[in-house]
Motif scaffolding. Structure first.
Motif, PDB file in Angstrom:
ATOM      1  N   MET A 138      38.863  78.540  44.599  1.00 12.96           N
ATOM      2  CA  MET A 138      37.707  78.126  45.393  1.00 12.96           C
ATOM      3  C   MET A 138      37.434  76.643  45.200  1.00 12.96           C
ATOM      4  SD  MET A 138      35.316  79.567  47.324  1.00 12.96           S
ATOM      5  CE  MET A 138      33.633  79.290  47.879  1.00 12.96           C
ATOM      6  N   GLY A 139      37.194  75.941  46.319  1.00 13.33           N
ATOM      7  CA  GLY A 139      36.831  74.531  46.252  1.00 13.33           C
ATOM      8  C   GLY A 139      35.328  74.343  46.137  1.00 13.33           C
ATOM      9  N   GLN A 140      34.871  73.122  46.326  1.00 18.31           N
ATOM     10  CA  GLN A 140      33.454  72.801  46.205  1.00 18.31           C
ATOM     11  C   GLN A 140      32.668  73.341  47.398  1.00 18.31           C
ATOM     12  OE1 GLN A 140      31.845  71.341  43.594  1.00 18.31           O
ATOM     13  NE2 GLN A 140      33.836  71.507  42.557  1.00 18.31           N
ATOM     14  N   HIS A 141      31.419  73.740  47.135  1.00 21.88           N
ATOM     15  CA  HIS A 141      30.527  74.166  48.214  1.00 21.88           C
ATOM     16  C   HIS A 141      30.031  72.936  48.970  1.00 21.88           C
ATOM     17  CE1 HIS A 141      29.401  77.851  45.519  1.00 21.88           C
ATOM     18  NE2 HIS A 141      30.629  77.935  46.022  1.00 21.88           N
ATOM     19  N   ILE A 142      30.286  72.894  50.253  1.00 20.73           N
ATOM     20  CA  ILE A 142      29.822  71.756  51.052  1.00 20.73           C
ATOM     21  C   ILE A 142      28.348  71.916  51.409  1.00 20.73           C
ATOM     22  CG2 ILE A 142      30.172  70.520  53.238  1.00 20.73           C
ATOM     23  CD1 ILE A 142      33.121  71.243  53.054  1.00 20.73           C
ATOM     24  N   PHE A 143      27.888  73.157  51.509  1.00 20.18           N
ATOM     25  CA  PHE A 143      26.472  73.444  51.776  1.00 20.18           C
ATOM     26  C   PHE A 143      25.928  74.316  50.656  1.00 20.18           C
ATOM     27  CE2 PHE A 143      28.460  72.784  55.914  1.00 20.18           C
ATOM     28  CZ  PHE A 143      27.592  71.892  56.514  1.00 20.18           C
ATOM     29  N   SER A 144      24.621  74.329  50.511  1.00 19.31           N
ATOM     30  CA  SER A 144      23.959  75.146  49.496  1.00 19.31           C
ATOM     31  C   SER A 144      23.360  76.390  50.139  1.00 19.31           C
ATOM     32  CB  SER A 144      22.851  74.344  48.802  1.00 19.31           C
ATOM     33  OG  SER A 144      23.368  73.182  48.205  1.00 19.31           O
ATOM     34  N   ALA A 145      23.049  77.382  49.312  1.00 20.66           N
ATOM     35  CA  ALA A 145      22.376  78.580  49.805  1.00 20.66           C
ATOM     36  C   ALA A 145      21.045  78.186  50.437  1.00 20.66           C
ATOM     37  CB  ALA A 145      22.152  79.567  48.660  1.00 20.66           C
ATOM     38  N   GLY A 146      20.783  78.733  51.623  1.00 19.82           N
ATOM     39  CA  GLY A 146      19.565  78.397  52.350  1.00 19.82           C
ATOM     40  C   GLY A 146      19.770  77.358  53.430  1.00 19.82           C
ATOM     41  N   ASP A 147      20.912  76.658  53.406  1.00 19.56           N
ATOM     42  CA  ASP A 147      21.184  75.646  54.434  1.00 19.56           C
ATOM     43  C   ASP A 147      21.574  76.316  55.757  1.00 19.56           C
ATOM     44  OD1 ASP A 147      20.710  73.708  52.588  1.00 19.56           O
ATOM     45  OD2 ASP A 147      22.801  73.098  52.319  1.00 19.56           O
ATOM     46  N   THR A 148      21.221  75.657  56.850  1.00 17.21           N
ATOM     47  CA  THR A 148      21.612  76.108  58.175  1.00 17.21           C
ATOM     48  C   THR A 148      22.927  75.443  58.565  1.00 17.21           C
ATOM     49  OG1 THR A 148      19.322  76.468  58.873  1.00 17.21           O
ATOM     50  CG2 THR A 148      20.959  76.212  60.611  1.00 17.21           C
ATOM     51  N   VAL A 149      23.882  76.250  59.032  1.00 19.11           N
ATOM     52  CA  VAL A 149      25.203  75.732  59.372  1.00 19.11           C
ATOM     53  C   VAL A 149      25.552  76.135  60.803  1.00 19.11           C
ATOM     54  CG1 VAL A 149      26.084  75.689  57.016  1.00 19.11           C
ATOM     55  CG2 VAL A 149      26.262  77.795  58.337  1.00 19.11           C
ATOM     56  N   GLN A 150      26.333  75.307  61.469  1.00 17.28           N
ATOM     57  CA  GLN A 150      26.751  75.556  62.835  1.00 17.28           C
ATOM     58  C   GLN A 150      28.095  76.282  62.844  1.00 17.28           C
ATOM     59  OE1 GLN A 150      24.728  74.633  65.483  1.00 17.28           O
ATOM     60  NE2 GLN A 150      23.283  73.991  63.888  1.00 17.28           N
ATOM     61  N   VAL A 151      28.337  77.054  63.907  1.00 16.42           N
ATOM     62  CA  VAL A 151      29.638  77.705  64.073  1.00 16.42           C
ATOM     63  C   VAL A 151      30.724  76.631  64.101  1.00 16.42           C
ATOM     64  CG1 VAL A 151      31.077  79.030  65.665  1.00 16.42           C
ATOM     65  CG2 VAL A 151      28.709  79.710  65.277  1.00 16.42           C
ATOM     66  N   GLY A 152      31.751  76.810  63.286  1.00 12.04           N
ATOM     67  CA  GLY A 152      32.837  75.841  63.207  1.00 12.04           C
ATOM     68  C   GLY A 152      32.688  74.841  62.075  1.00 12.04           C
ATOM     69  N   SER A 153      31.507  74.797  61.442  1.00 10.23           N
ATOM     70  CA  SER A 153      31.313  73.868  60.318  1.00 10.23           C
ATOM     71  C   SER A 153      32.175  74.286  59.124  1.00 10.23           C
ATOM     72  CB  SER A 153      29.846  73.839  59.894  1.00 10.23           C
ATOM     73  OG  SER A 153      29.020  73.384  60.942  1.00 10.23           O
TER      74      SER A 153
END
Length: 423
Positions: free
Chosen positions: A56-71
């Motif tokens: 597993m690599g680094q998390h680009i987003f944190s729990a609770g963040d909103t992400v777009q389809v394809g991100s």
């Protein structure tokens, strides 16, 4: 070689989601198709699988963040590159260990200790599936103190249930001393508060229910139904039904079939408003409200009018199981034309259910109570009675049609033969 892990396509008109939980931490080994993150959409929680085995690599987003389809969420470093990297990192430490062995090396062999990972300290993040997380919260357990028997040491539902039983049987531990940093005061005792961010599903439920109240001219009409005939039919045929079809005969099968007949007789209840037009449906896609860990969800029984009792009961049972496990798919909860909500399973006597837009009506079922009823011959008898509630959009459905619909339901339930001969 690193492989990007992106937010998958989540369904028609769904363009974003919220990261509910990371199930794998940076540096952990992952297997192909193993869930590494849980995404919360407007309707369901969706697990994101690893595209290949690796690290597993680094998390680009944190729990609770909103992400777009394809991100891009993270990366997976394929096993070959990961092994080479780990070997390079460990070589200096090994060389140093060989050059200067510890004094106790002759007494104890360090190899076994090195090959067995140490247990996670309390507070360290633990990977939990949505179903396991729900059980942990229900029983108030610390997941870091439970030994996992699943793949890569992950907790399973059986692990949590076993830990809960052990906790019940164990004597209550002595009360721990209060933290010295902030001792409790008498004014604060018993008045603690907790602030928790609303899940994306709960936010959507709140928004849609309020929109329904603001948009539709909602009205609720009631009736009651004598459940004697259905109860007797179930008692008579339940064993044969289960033996033949492998599923229990429940009340929802009767009400779903009765609703299909009533929707034929009163088509406006199965219609919806689009702009200045009314859209009528010649099929019955019945949404059935079921309870899930993050709130109420309404999967759809497609073409319910064509299904047998066994087909309806199997579909409902499957929805209920997968709702608890968090594995319902997005397209399974879209496109219903009418909803049945059974609050009776929770003990509700009566309610005014809210329409699920763009639908125009919802049927509410309630608990069965023995009540005195005046019979046709004038005698009084105790009968198993249930209140029915139909909430409807008065812009489309007139009161006469709403009452007629409920009467059709009542007639079919009190005389189930009508379900067989289409009356």
């Amino acid at each position: 070689m690193s492989i990007e892990v992106k937010v998958p396509v989540l369904g028609e008109s769904i363009s974003e989601a919220t990261i509910g939980e990371w199930l794998k931490q940076p540096g952990e080994a992952v297997a192909a198709d193993e869930p590494i993150a849980s995404l919360e959409t407007d309707k369901v929680a969706v697990e994101v699988p690893a595209p290949s085995a690796g690290v597993m690599g680094q998390h680009i987003f944190s729990a609770g963040d909103t992400v777009q389809v394809g991100s891009i969420l993270t990366t997976i470093e394929e096993s070959g590159a990961a092994v080479a990297r780990d070997a390079g990192e460990q070589q200096p430490a090994i060389a140093k260990s060989e050059a200067a062995p510890a004094p106790s090396a002759a007494k104890a062999d360090p190899a076994p200790a090195a090959s067995s990972p140490a247990p996670a300290p309390s507070g360290e993040p633990v990977s939990l599936s949505p179903a396991v997380r729900r059980l942990v919260l229900e029983h108030g357990l610390d997941p870091t103190g439970i030994k996992g028997t699943g793949k890569d040491g992950r907790l399973t539902k059986e692990d949590v249930l076993a830990a809960a039983e052990t906790a019940k049987a164990a004597p209550a531990p002595a009360a721990a001393p209060a933290p010295a940093a902030k001792p409790a005061t008498s004014s604060e005792a018993g008045r603690e508060t907790e602030r928790v961010r609303m899940t994306r599903i709960r936010q959507t439920i709140a928004r849609r229910l309020k929109e329904a109240q603001d948009t539709a001219a909602m009205l609720t009409t009631f009736n009651d139904v004598d459940m004697t005939a259905v109860i007797e039919a179930r008692a008579k045929y339940k064993d044969l039904f289960e033996k033949k079809h492998g599923i229990r005969l429940g009340f929802m099968g009767f009400f779903a079939k009765a609703a299909c007949l009533a929707l034929k007789d009163v088509p406006s209840v199965n219609a919806q408003i689009e702009g200045d037009e009314i859209v009528y449906h010649n099929y019955a896609d019945i949404s059935v409200a079921v309870s899930a860990p993050n709130g109420l969800v309404v999967p759809v029984i497609r073409n319910a009018e064509t299904l047998s009792f066994a087909g309806i009961e199997k579909t409902i049972a499957d929805f209920g199981k997968r709702a608890k496990d968090g594995t319902l798919k997005m397209d399974e909860m879209m496109g219903g034309t009418f909803t049945i909500s059974n609050g009776g399973v929770f003990g509700s006597l009566m309610s005014t259910p809210i329409i699920n837009p763009p639908q125009s009506a919802v049927l509410g079922l309630h608990r069965i109570d023995q009540r005195p009823v005046v019979m046709p011959d004038g005698s009084i008898a105790a009968r198993p009675m249930m209140y029915l509630a139909l909430s409807y959009d008065h812009r489309l459905i007139d009161g006469r049609e709403a009452v007629t619909f409920l009467v059709r339901i009542k007639e079919a339930i009190e005389d189930p033969t009508r379900l067989l001969i289409d009356l």
